[in-house]
Design an enzyme around this catalytic site. Structure first.
Site, PDB file in Angstrom:
ATOM      1  N   CYS A 114      -5.014  -9.350  -5.581  1.00 45.19           N
ATOM      2  CA  CYS A 114      -4.599  -8.378  -4.527  1.00 45.19           C
ATOM      3  C   CYS A 114      -4.077  -7.789  -5.096  1.00 45.19           C
ATOM      4  CB  CYS A 114      -3.164  -9.315  -3.769  1.00 45.19           C
ATOM      5  SG  CYS A 114      -3.930 -10.467  -2.886  1.00 45.19           S
ATOM      6  N   HIS A 251       1.070  -4.177  -0.414  1.00 44.31           N
ATOM      7  CA  HIS A 251      -0.234  -5.304  -0.006  1.00 44.31           C
ATOM      8  C   HIS A 251       0.009  -5.734   1.246  1.00 44.31           C
ATOM      9  CE1 HIS A 251      -2.729  -8.082  -0.645  1.00 44.31           C
ATOM     10  NE2 HIS A 251      -2.206  -9.045  -1.009  1.00 44.31           N
ATOM     11  N   ASN A 281      -5.787  -9.887   5.465  1.00 41.23           N
ATOM     12  CA  ASN A 281      -5.502 -10.114   3.535  1.00 41.23           C
ATOM     13  C   ASN A 281      -6.839  -9.655   2.808  1.00 41.23           C
ATOM     14  OD1 ASN A 281      -4.611 -10.061   1.237  1.00 41.23           O
ATOM     15  ND2 ASN A 281      -4.457 -11.319   1.301  1.00 41.23           N
TER      16      ASN A 281
END
Ligand code: UT7
Length: 324
Positions: A114, A251, A281
């Site tokens: 990520c 994020h 996500n």
């Protein structure tokens, strides 16, 4: 000459197929209410069976190039952040390079889960400032649907497929460009947390791609701490404070993490970009997707200060300050 990397264009791509929370709740023991309350996610996009990470990456890259008004002939660096490459090797970035008709400069993948986009952006910025590249495509693209255990409600509801890209161009930092561009970046990792968020397969272990495994609560706690302290540190290094920050672009994993990061930094909610509701996500793709979300709404104005921050498997983490 003081070379700076300036973001010239932003683009994104989400696959056509939308998977809602309600639809997911028909196949796994979950509910729209639980997912929204605990994560802020409303839906995710799922790549078609014949779509690859290259396809997603190229669609986002072409949109970023169009937004920048820059032709592929100018690109001399392609960095693709991905955890879900088309093949174990070569780098998916080389396939993207070929598909787009780019022949100049290097093309490689970055694997920092990520945090991948921040790692890629940092690498591109460093190469541009060293004079090793003049115009870079920095892409985050993922097809997480292929590495999810669709029977594990603790992970499968959280992720989605998608891609985002930016065009980063060398500018001499004079005239209208003065002060613009990537101001500073920071990266880190602590491999002692390898097993807290990982995929239980790979070419050198099981020989299969494997599935995402995660200790959600531990990741949550670290994400809040890291993502906030990174931005605070970068601001301090530049002699700035959170009052100087126009936009926090975190994020996009969970709206609760994002809100806590905003609170810790004392950044009011209206300055925090949130797009996780729309795409869940998407790992390395969330930051350029969030940037694209903001650009489509014309939120960023010339001179605005952006703070990008991410944390992911590894653990890895990173942040960037950008003058728009
Ligand atoms: O980019 C980094 C990638 N990862 C992340 O950012 C994830 C970070 N972690 C998180 O976002 C949160 O920890 C989760 C969203 C994964 C979980 O939220 P939580 O508030 O930490 O919930 P929990 O794991 O403590 O679970 C609470 C309850 C449990 O039931 P019991 O034991 O209280 O009866 C779980 O079994 O919720 C249950 N649960 C679910 N229920 C419905 C877990 N997943 C689900 C689900 N639907 N999908």
């Amino acid at each position: 000459m003081n070379i700076r990397s300036v973001i010239r264009g932003v683009g994104a791509y989400l696959p056509e197929r939308v998977l809602s929370n309600d639809e997911l709740s028909k196949t796994v023991d979950t509910s729209d209410e639980w997912i929204r309350q605990r994560t802020g996610i409303a839906r995710r996009h799922i790549a078609a069976a014949n779509e690859t990470t290259t396809d997603l990456a190229c669609s986002a890259a072409l949109r970023a190039l169009e937004h920048a008004g820059i032709s592929v002939d100018e690109i001399d660096l392609v960095i693709l952040a991905t955890t879900t490459p088309d093949n174990t090797f070569p780098a998916t970035a080389t396939r993207v390079q070929a598909r787009l008709g780019i022949t100049a400069g290097p093309a490689f993948d970055i694997q920092a889960v990520c945090t991948g986009f921040i790692y890629a952006l940092t690498q591109a910025d460093n190469m541009i400032r060293l004079g090793q590249a003049k115009c870079a495509l920095v892409i985050g693209a993922e097809i997480y649907s292929r590495i999810l255990d669709w029977e594990d409600r603790g992970t499968c509801v959280l992720f989605g497929d998608g891609a985002g890209a930016v065009v980063l161009k060398a500018e001499n930092g004079n005239g209208a460009e003065a002060g613009r561009g990537v101001l500073s970046t920071t990266l880190g990792a602590d491999g002692r947390y390898y097993d807290s968020l990982y995929v239980d397969g790979g070419p050198a272990t099981t020989g299969t791609a494997g599935f995402v495994r995660m200790q959600g609560k531990e990741v949550f706690k670290h994400a809040v701490e890291r993502m906030s302290s990174l931005v605070a540190g970068l601001l301090e290094d530049q002699g700035l404070t959170t009052d100087d920050l126009n936009w926090l672009v975190p994020h996009q994993a969970n709206v609760r993490i994002i809100n806590k990061v905003g609170e810790k930094l004392n950044v009011p909610p209206e300055k925090v970009i949130i797009s996780v509701e729309e795409h869940a996500n998407t790992s390395a793709a969330t930051i350029p997707l969030a940037m694209n979300h903001a650009v489509e709404r014309q939120l960023f104005k010339p001179g605005d200060l952006l703070g990008l921050t991410a944390m992911g498997g590894g653990f890895t983490w990173g942040a960037a300050l950008i003058r728009w």
